[in-house]
Design a protein around this motif. Structure first.
Motif, PDB file in Angstrom:
ATOM      1  N   LEU A   1      18.336 -14.839   3.807  1.00  0.00           N
ATOM      2  CA  LEU A   1      19.165 -13.695   3.433  1.00  0.00           C
ATOM      3  C   LEU A   1      19.574 -12.895   4.671  1.00  0.00           C
ATOM      4  O   LEU A   1      20.705 -12.395   4.757  1.00  0.00           O
ATOM      5  N   ARG A   2      18.671 -12.794   5.639  1.00  0.00           N
ATOM      6  CA  ARG A   2      19.037 -12.097   6.882  1.00  0.00           C
ATOM      7  C   ARG A   2      20.148 -12.854   7.604  1.00  0.00           C
ATOM      8  O   ARG A   2      21.077 -12.237   8.141  1.00  0.00           O
ATOM      9  N   ARG A   3      20.063 -14.196   7.574  1.00  0.00           N
ATOM     10  CA  ARG A   3      21.110 -14.998   8.211  1.00  0.00           C
ATOM     11  C   ARG A   3      22.451 -14.792   7.506  1.00  0.00           C
ATOM     12  O   ARG A   3      23.506 -14.693   8.170  1.00  0.00           O
ATOM     13  N   ALA A   4      22.440 -14.697   6.189  1.00  0.00           N
ATOM     14  CA  ALA A   4      23.682 -14.501   5.445  1.00  0.00           C
ATOM     15  C   ALA A   4      24.316 -13.149   5.776  1.00  0.00           C
ATOM     16  O   ALA A   4      25.533 -13.057   6.009  1.00  0.00           O
ATOM     17  N   VAL A   5      23.513 -12.079   5.792  1.00  0.00           N
ATOM     18  CA  VAL A   5      24.054 -10.751   6.104  1.00  0.00           C
ATOM     19  C   VAL A   5      24.556 -10.705   7.547  1.00  0.00           C
ATOM     20  O   VAL A   5      25.608 -10.114   7.849  1.00  0.00           O
ATOM     21  N   THR A   6      23.820 -11.350   8.460  1.00  0.00           N
ATOM     22  CA  THR A   6      24.248 -11.387   9.864  1.00  0.00           C
ATOM     23  C   THR A   6      25.592 -12.096  10.005  1.00  0.00           C
ATOM     24  O   THR A   6      26.467 -11.651  10.772  1.00  0.00           O
ATOM     25  N   ASN A   7      25.775 -13.199   9.263  1.00  0.00           N
ATOM     26  CA  ASN A   7      27.048 -13.907   9.329  1.00  0.00           C
ATOM     27  C   ASN A   7      28.198 -13.054   8.814  1.00  0.00           C
ATOM     28  O   ASN A   7      29.303 -13.068   9.376  1.00  0.00           O
ATOM     29  N   LEU A   8      27.972 -12.307   7.726  1.00  0.00           N
ATOM     30  CA  LEU A   8      29.036 -11.443   7.195  1.00  0.00           C
ATOM     31  C   LEU A   8      29.395 -10.360   8.192  1.00  0.00           C
ATOM     32  O   LEU A   8      30.588 -10.065   8.409  1.00  0.00           O
ATOM     33  N   LEU A   9      28.375  -9.749   8.794  1.00  0.00           N
ATOM     34  CA  LEU A   9      28.655  -8.693   9.773  1.00  0.00           C
ATOM     35  C   LEU A   9      29.345  -9.274  11.003  1.00  0.00           C
ATOM     36  O   LEU A   9      30.309  -8.688  11.530  1.00  0.00           O
ATOM     37  N   GLY A  10      28.885 -10.440  11.486  1.00  0.00           N
ATOM     38  CA  GLY A  10      29.529 -11.060  12.650  1.00  0.00           C
ATOM     39  C   GLY A  10      30.965 -11.433  12.368  1.00  0.00           C
ATOM     40  O   GLY A  10      31.838 -11.295  13.242  1.00  0.00           O
ATOM     41  N   ASN A  11      31.249 -11.917  11.151  1.00  0.00           N
ATOM     42  CA  ASN A  11      32.617 -12.256  10.789  1.00  0.00           C
ATOM     43  C   ASN A  11      33.508 -11.018  10.786  1.00  0.00           C
ATOM     44  O   ASN A  11      34.662 -11.053  11.245  1.00  0.00           O
ATOM     45  N   ALA A  12      32.988  -9.898  10.260  1.00  0.00           N
ATOM     46  CA  ALA A  12      33.773  -8.655  10.231  1.00  0.00           C
ATOM     47  C   ALA A  12      34.013  -8.122  11.640  1.00  0.00           C
ATOM     48  O   ALA A  12      35.120  -7.646  11.965  1.00  0.00           O
ATOM     49  N   LEU A  13      32.994  -8.208  12.512  1.00  0.00           N
ATOM     50  CA  LEU A  13      33.171  -7.735  13.882  1.00  0.00           C
ATOM     51  C   LEU A  13      34.173  -8.593  14.650  1.00  0.00           C
ATOM     52  O   LEU A  13      34.898  -8.099  15.518  1.00  0.00           O
ATOM     53  N   ALA A  14      34.233  -9.892  14.323  1.00  0.00           N
ATOM     54  CA  ALA A  14      35.137 -10.782  15.056  1.00  0.00           C
ATOM     55  C   ALA A  14      36.564 -10.709  14.551  1.00  0.00           C
ATOM     56  O   ALA A  14      37.517 -10.794  15.343  1.00  0.00           O
ATOM     57  N   HIS A  15      36.760 -10.529  13.241  1.00  0.00           N
ATOM     58  CA  HIS A  15      38.102 -10.660  12.669  1.00  0.00           C
ATOM     59  C   HIS A  15      38.563  -9.437  11.890  1.00  0.00           C
ATOM     60  O   HIS A  15      39.713  -9.412  11.442  1.00  0.00           O
ATOM     61  N   GLY A  16      37.700  -8.470  11.715  1.00  0.00           N
ATOM     62  CA  GLY A  16      38.070  -7.325  10.882  1.00  0.00           C
ATOM     63  C   GLY A  16      38.719  -6.185  11.630  1.00  0.00           C
ATOM     64  O   GLY A  16      38.447  -5.005  11.322  1.00  0.00           O
TER      65      GLY A  16
END
Length: 440
Positions: free
Chosen positions: A338-353
């Motif tokens: 679950l930590r990996r999933a939340v980290t991926n969502l945050l990393g995706n937002a920081l990269a493309h949001g």
């Protein structure tokens, strides 16, 4: 003379070339499926044919034994009515009374080499060849025992004949022979119908067993095909994702060797590319293990809001703004995944949001129902890409394309979901949902 078309020769040469090529792993697995199907059908066919042959032979022996027993009973009953009077004269039933007619019975007397018909049917229900009856009677007289034989009737029907000898009065020699006959065409027709029925049933059952074998073989090789597909997907992912950083590092090394750039800058960019390669390799291995089911879930109660706060605290902002609004929520999940999933969502937002050159403004909301909503102010997600966004290679440019795929798998493995929609900030809104722990 007509020459063959060159296209046909070309097609034949291509087919020969394809036959010379070694089979692919998937081709070998499919060939194994065909062999299993053939073996299953062959074993079933041997078993069914063997049982059918035994049944046909048993039926043939059964009806023949029954016919022979009835004939012997008929001759024995007829012989029981034969009497010798006080003067030694044979007393036998009058043929005109109908006792010889059906099944037809003929009474022979005399020595084996000169038997004569003493009494024969008056109105027989079937015609018995005289030569066949007399010949069988002579054989029975010579052997002194019951003799059975088969002969054709005048109408072509098969007949079964039985000849039983009897000793005369005051002598030990055979001087009476009773011959009875019966038409066995009906029994033969029944036997042939049984044979045809069993043959048809065997053919149908063999076909059904072949289909069943093909289905079972397909089920048996399906895991192997799935593993092969996962292996090919992993190799495709590795080739696709590692090509860019490897090329970049090669260009950086060539630039450093030629002295066309500052050595410190080359080393810094090389370090960044190697870090990215490490993250890609980690993502690839994680995705491969998830798809293969090699990552068991270790569910335990945990505070979702605290996990999100820890992920945000451990993620470098680099000038971006990340705000968290959370309420206490206890979920039953695997902490690491679950930590990996939340980290991926945050990393995706920081990269493309966010727009190019501008800092990202990200809002994360944690609900009491086990949801984590990540909103950004980027360009958003086109509706036509929303369905395929969580597949590999469908993230934005510059990313591995595996982060959202891993997050979606984690959500589904926990019985939750991952969806994307339009955010109120103008960008994308990713909504991760996991089951909450039920209160006792």
């Amino acid at each position: 003379m007509r020459l063959p078309a060159p296209g046909g020769a070309l097609r034949r040469s291509r087919r020969r070339a394809r036959r010379r090529l070694p089979p692919t792993p998937a081709g070998r697995i499919r060939r194994l499926r065909r062999r299993i199907t053939l073996l299953f059908a062959l074993v079933s066919a041997l078993g069914l044919v063997g049982m059918a042959v035994l049944a046909v032979r048993a039926d043939d022996a059964s009806w023949r034994a029954q016919v022979d027993a009835d004939l012997k009973l008929r001759t024995s009953e007829f012989a029981a009515d034969l009497r010798y009077d006080e003067e030694g004269v044979l007393d036998y039933p009058d043929p005109r009374e109908g006792g010889y007619d059906c099944p037809p019975v003929t009474l022979f007397t005399g020595a084996a080499d000169r038997l004569t018909a003493l009494a024969s049917p008056h109105r027989p229900c079937l015609t018995v060849p005289a030569s066949a009856a007399s010949g069988l009677a002579a054989e029975a007289a010579r052997e002194g025992d019951v003799v059975l034989a088969t002969a054709p009737a005048a109408n072509g029907h098969p007949l079964r004949l039985s000849a039983q000898p009897f000793a005369g009065q005051d002598t030990g020699n055979t001087d009476l022979v009773v011959v009875a006959a019966v038409d066995v065409s009906a029994s033969l027709d029944d036997h042939e119908r049984l044979t045809v029925l069993l043959t048809a049933a065997c053919a149908v059952l063999v076909a059904l067993s072949a289909l069943s074998g093909r289905w079972l073989a397909g089920r048996a090789v399906r895991p192997a095909l799935a593993a092969l597909d996962q292996q090919e997907a992993f190799l495709a992912d590795a080739a696709h994702d590692l090509r860019t950083p490897v090329t970049s590092m090669r260009l950086l090394a060539e630039t450093g060797l030629r002295g066309e750039a500052d050595g410190h800058e080359v080393l810094r960019r090389t370090l960044r590319q190697s870090t990215r390669m490490s993250e890609l390799v980690d993502d690839l291995l994680t995705r491969a293990r998830l798809m293969a089911g090699a990552v068991p879930l270790q569910r335990e109660p945990l505070r979702l809001d605290q996990l999100v706060d820890a992920v945000v605290a451990d993620t470098p902002a680099r000038g971006h703004r990340v705000r968290v609004e959370a309420v206490p929520a206890v979920v039953l999940a695997d902490p690491g995944l679950l930590r990996r999933a939340v980290t991926n969502l945050l990393g995706n937002a920081l990269a493309h949001g966010h727009a190019p050159g501008e800092p990202a403004d990200i809002g994360i909301t944690v609900g009491a129902d086990g949801t984590v909503a990540v909103d950004d102010a980027g360009p958003g997600i086109p509706p036509e890409q929303a369905q395929s966004l969580f597949e590999r290679f469908h993230s934005g440019a510059g990313s591995s394309g595996l982060g959202l795929s891993i997050t979606a798998w984690v959500a589904h493995a926990h019985g939750g979901s991952l969806t994307v929609q339009r955010s109120a900030r103008g960008g994308a809104r990713f909504l991760l949902r996991v089951p909450v722990q039920k209160r006792p």
